[in-house]
Design a protein around this motif. Structure first.
Motif, PDB file in Angstrom:
ATOM      1  N   LEU A  11       0.820  -1.206   0.000  1.00 44.45           N
ATOM      2  CA  LEU A  11       0.000   0.000   0.000  1.00 44.45           C
ATOM      3  C   LEU A  11       0.858   1.262   0.000  1.00 44.45           C
ATOM      4  CD1 LEU A  11      -2.943   0.829  -0.070  1.00 44.45           C
ATOM      5  CD2 LEU A  11      -2.914   0.888   2.422  1.00 44.45           C
ATOM      6  N   SER A  15       0.917   3.988  -2.917  1.00 42.53           N
ATOM      7  CA  SER A  15       0.610   5.374  -2.564  1.00 42.53           C
ATOM      8  C   SER A  15       1.702   6.324  -3.031  1.00 42.53           C
ATOM      9  CB  SER A  15       0.424   5.508  -1.054  1.00 42.53           C
ATOM     10  OG  SER A  15      -0.655   4.723  -0.625  1.00 42.53           O
ATOM     11  N   CYS A  61      -5.318   3.762  -7.127  1.00 44.10           N
ATOM     12  CA  CYS A  61      -5.228   4.728  -6.012  1.00 44.10           C
ATOM     13  C   CYS A  61      -5.247   6.156  -6.546  1.00 44.10           C
ATOM     14  CB  CYS A  61      -3.956   4.505  -5.200  1.00 44.10           C
ATOM     15  SG  CYS A  61      -3.956   3.010  -4.220  1.00 44.10           S
TER      16      CYS A  61
END
Length: 189
Positions: A11, A15, A61
């Protein structure tokens, strides 16, 4: 490493690349319908470094952050209206392009030459998605959509594909050497 910390690392990496894409999106050359921006450079770098699944996740994202209204798209724009507008197809194309680019590299060797080829295919995927939505949203004929949605991006796209390949492979090799990412067994570093 346990599953929870591995998911957190994934993640975080995704990101970081979503943020890099948002930053490079603000480097743009205005054109009448769709600007040339640094977004596709970021897509290629993300796919080359992270691979298919994580590169695509980084672009999901990025699209999600922009969809909720944060000004991460080109020209400091954001919101769902961008995704359903003339340039939205390109943003959706980033997800598919990152996946396809990463997948080609995972099935071949991580070399600059193969990365360049994979990034060219990714560029074609992005242009395909973008041109289809441009045609639909603006009610253009195919010729007009291709003239507005493909031709202005070819030369700059090839330059960005090469830069993404060179930067991506170089950074990937350094991250492998620093043991921050792992190389597949077949990969030659």
């Amino acid at each position: 490493m346990n599953k929870k910390s591995e998911r957190l690392r994934i993640l975080l990496k995704c990101s970081i690349f979503a943020a890099i894409t948002a930053i490079l999106a603000q480097i743009e050359i205005p054109l009448p319908l769709i600007p040339i921006s640094g977004q596709t450079l970021a897509v290629g770098i993300a796919a080359t470094i992270l691979g298919s699944r994580h590169g695509a996740l980084a672009m999901v994202c990025y699209a999600a952050i922009g969809a909720v209204g944060l000004p991460v798209f080109a020209g400091f724009s954001g919101g769902p209206q961008v995704l359903v507008g003339p340039s939205g197809g390109y943003i959706f194309g980033f997800i598919a392009a990152a996946y396809v680019t990463g997948l080609i590299l995972e099935k071949t060797k991580f070399t600059i030459r193969m990365a360049f080829l994979a990034n060219i295919v990714g560029m074609i995927v992005t242009l395909l998605f973008g041109t289809v939505q441009l045609k639909i949203v603006l009610d253009l004929g195919w010729n007009a959509a291709i003239v507005a949605g493909v031709y202005p991006f070819i030369v700059v796209g090839l330059i960005k594909a090469y830069l993404a390949s060179w930067i991506g492979i170089t950074v990937r090799q350094r991250l492998i050497q620093a043991k921050l990412i792992t190389a597949p067994k077949k990969e030659i570093a």
